[in-house]
Design an enzyme around this catalytic site. Structure first.
Site, PDB file in Angstrom:
ATOM      1  N   HIS A 189      -4.732  -4.143  10.778  1.00 31.92           N
ATOM      2  CA  HIS A 189      -5.237  -4.818   9.399  1.00 31.92           C
ATOM      3  C   HIS A 189      -6.038  -6.056   9.380  1.00 31.92           C
ATOM      4  O   HIS A 189      -5.952  -6.869   8.671  1.00 31.92           O
ATOM      5  CB  HIS A 189      -4.186  -4.906   8.556  1.00 31.92           C
ATOM      6  N   ASN A 217       0.763  -1.269  -0.056  1.00 32.16           N
ATOM      7  CA  ASN A 217       0.210   0.015   0.050  1.00 32.16           C
ATOM      8  C   ASN A 217       1.058   1.272  -0.140  1.00 32.16           C
ATOM      9  O   ASN A 217       0.364   2.273  -0.413  1.00 32.16           O
ATOM     10  CB  ASN A 217      -0.898   0.067   1.254  1.00 32.16           C
ATOM     11  N   HIS A 227       2.533  -6.368   5.233  1.00 31.39           N
ATOM     12  CA  HIS A 227       1.706  -5.354   5.909  1.00 31.39           C
ATOM     13  C   HIS A 227       1.350  -5.289   7.306  1.00 31.39           C
ATOM     14  O   HIS A 227       1.327  -4.213   7.905  1.00 31.39           O
ATOM     15  CB  HIS A 227       0.292  -5.741   5.218  1.00 31.39           C
TER      16      HIS A 227
HETATM   17 FE   LIG Z   1       1.458  -2.317   4.234  1.00 34.78          FE
END
Ligand SMILES: [Fe+2]
Length: 464
Positions: free
Chosen positions: A326, A231, A353
């Site tokens: 997340h 991301n 992540h």
């Molecule tokens: Fe990430």
């Protein structure tokens, strides 16, 4: 008459044991001293430009074609384009000098203008051979080297490193330094996304893409980094007029996606030694009828396990994650792709992540049906092991908060920075180890023998 209050717990225990739920995971007792993750200052030695005017910098390489006898060399010259030429020769034939020409590109991002970014593919290389390569001209030449992988084959050993979410803090430096010092001598890096974290700086300060490039060069110029996008590569910022997703990343990091018939550099596959590596993009469309969905559907049946027994998937957002950070973000992709991972017996899925480490059991949740009330991950010998390696050390710090109790699908979890090594021995065995930064770089904080899902598909929790 039997006592029902006795039978019911027994029955429940039996059912739970069938489902594998009685095999609890481990939350590490290691307590890392909490400290803030701080970006290294811009004048740190690891960010210094090489000597000489307009010298090549931010050098990095990746696999250049499907089977690994080509290499994409990328670098930046800050002031002028100069040459896109790469001189190279093999260690075996130093008198036989060759050269290739590449292309140059550059981009603007808000108030930043990049240097000249060069990409040159060296083709028709010999397998398993050390090459030297030279960038630049005149006094400002710089020499690097890499070793091509062995020719693809079922029992070819190869040692992969695994890192993700690195950024450019003091912890990032420790992770990269430990990775490079690991005595297992990893030959290729599987990078699970989130490289520079430039977007955490004001206006996505792209100078931090340059400092990152110089910081990573000590590894990335010498061994192929196979990167999945994260991301922090999206850099979509309409508030400052930047609406082209992945603009800095796609200018700076190339991939040989066309060789696997992928329509996008963000998802593709390569074969290396005895592994078939599929790179996916968590942040590109993957629903039914999307290009990525169609590509993966066509790609998985093409994997030839006779030639490449090990099937590895890299994707940034984990499909299984028991941290509170997340949490469940990977569910849409899990619903879309997990049945295929099980059908095609993927050996391991590496993700990032979540800024911590986690290793799953071999489980699947392909019976998922929100109306049946019975949906939970079950033991499945055809399923991959999911490993989260978002523990590279970036500025956002560690994910300390975990869901409680630890779900049965989670085999081991720990909130520490570190790196991993996936060491393929032959067609049946590979050894994975995770190395936390707080230990010496050779210490294994967690490890697991992997048994190949095609050639030795027994439960790794037993001795086989
Ligand atoms: Fe990430």
């Amino acid at each position: 008459m039997a006592d029902s209050s006795f039978i019911c717990p027994l029955l429940l225990a039996f059912l739970l044991s069938i489902a594998g739920l009685t095999h609890g995971g481990k939350t590490s007792s290691f307590v890392r001293k909490q400290r803030k993750s701080v970006c290294m200052p811009i004048n740190s030695d690891v960010f210094q430009e090489p000597p000489g005017f307009n010298s090549p910098q931010q050098v990095h390489i990746t696999q250049g074609n499907y089977d690994g006898n080509a290499v994409i060399v990328s670098w930046v010259t800050p002031k002028y384009p100069r040459s896109t030429r790469v001189h190279y020769w093999s260690e075996k034939n130093p008198s036989q000098k060759k050269h290739s020409h590449g292309i140059s590109t550059s981009y603007k991002y808000y108030n930043y203008t990049s240097g000249f970014i060069h990409h040159c593919t060296l083709k028709n290389l010999a397998f398993d051979t050390k090459y030297y390569y030279v960038l630049g001209v005149g006094h400002f030449r710089r020499t690097f080297s890499f070793t091509t992988p062995p020719k693809v084959g079922p029992d070819v050993p190869h040692t992969f490193g695994v890192m993700g979410d690195i950024g450019q803090t003091f912890d990032s430096n420790t992770t990269l330094t430990h990775y490079m010092a690991n005595p297992k001598n990893p030959q290729t890096l599987l990078f699970v996304g989130d490289l520079s974290y430039a977007d955490d700086h004001p206006f996505h300060d792209n100078v931090r893409w340059d400092t990152w490039g110089r910081f990573a060069e000590k590894s990335a110029a010498y061994q192929a980094w196979i990167c999945a996008p994260g991301n922090h590569e999206i850099d979509y910022a309409p508030e400052i007029g930047e609406t082209t997703a992945f603009k800095p990343f796609l200018h700076r990091y190339y991939s040989p996606y066309k060789d696997s018939q992928s329509p996008s550099p963000l998802w593709y596959s390569v074969r290396r030694a005895s592994a078939h590596i599929i790179v996916l993009s968590s942040y590109s469309a993957f629903a039914k009828y999307s290009p990525q969905h169609d590509w993966l559907k066509g790609e998985l049946p093409k994997v030839n396990r006779t030639e490449t027994p090990w099937l590895i998937v890299l994707v940034h957002s984990p499909l299984y994650n028991s941290y509170n950070y997340h949490y469940m973000e990977g569910e849409p992709m899990r619903v879309a792709f997990e049945p295929w991972f099980v059908e095609h017996k993927v050996d391991v899925v590496f993700s990032g992540h979540v800024h911590a480490y986690e290793r799953s059991e071999r489980i699947s949740n392909i019976d998922y049906n929100i109306t049946d009330g019975l949906s939970f991950p079950k033991r499945n010998p055809d399923a991959p092991v999911y490993i989260t390696m978002g523990d590279g050390g970036n500025i956002e710090g560690l994910a300390y908060s975990m869901t409680q109790p630890q779900p049965a699908y989670s085999a081991y979890r720990e909130a520490s920075f570190g790196h991993g090594i996936f060491d393929i021995k032959n067609r049946t065995h590979a050894y994975f180890s995770w190395h936390r930064n707080d230990d010496g770089y050779a210490v294994e904080a967690d490890s697991m023998w992997f048994y190949n899902r095609i050639y030795y598909p027994v439960d790794e929790n037993t001795d086989g």
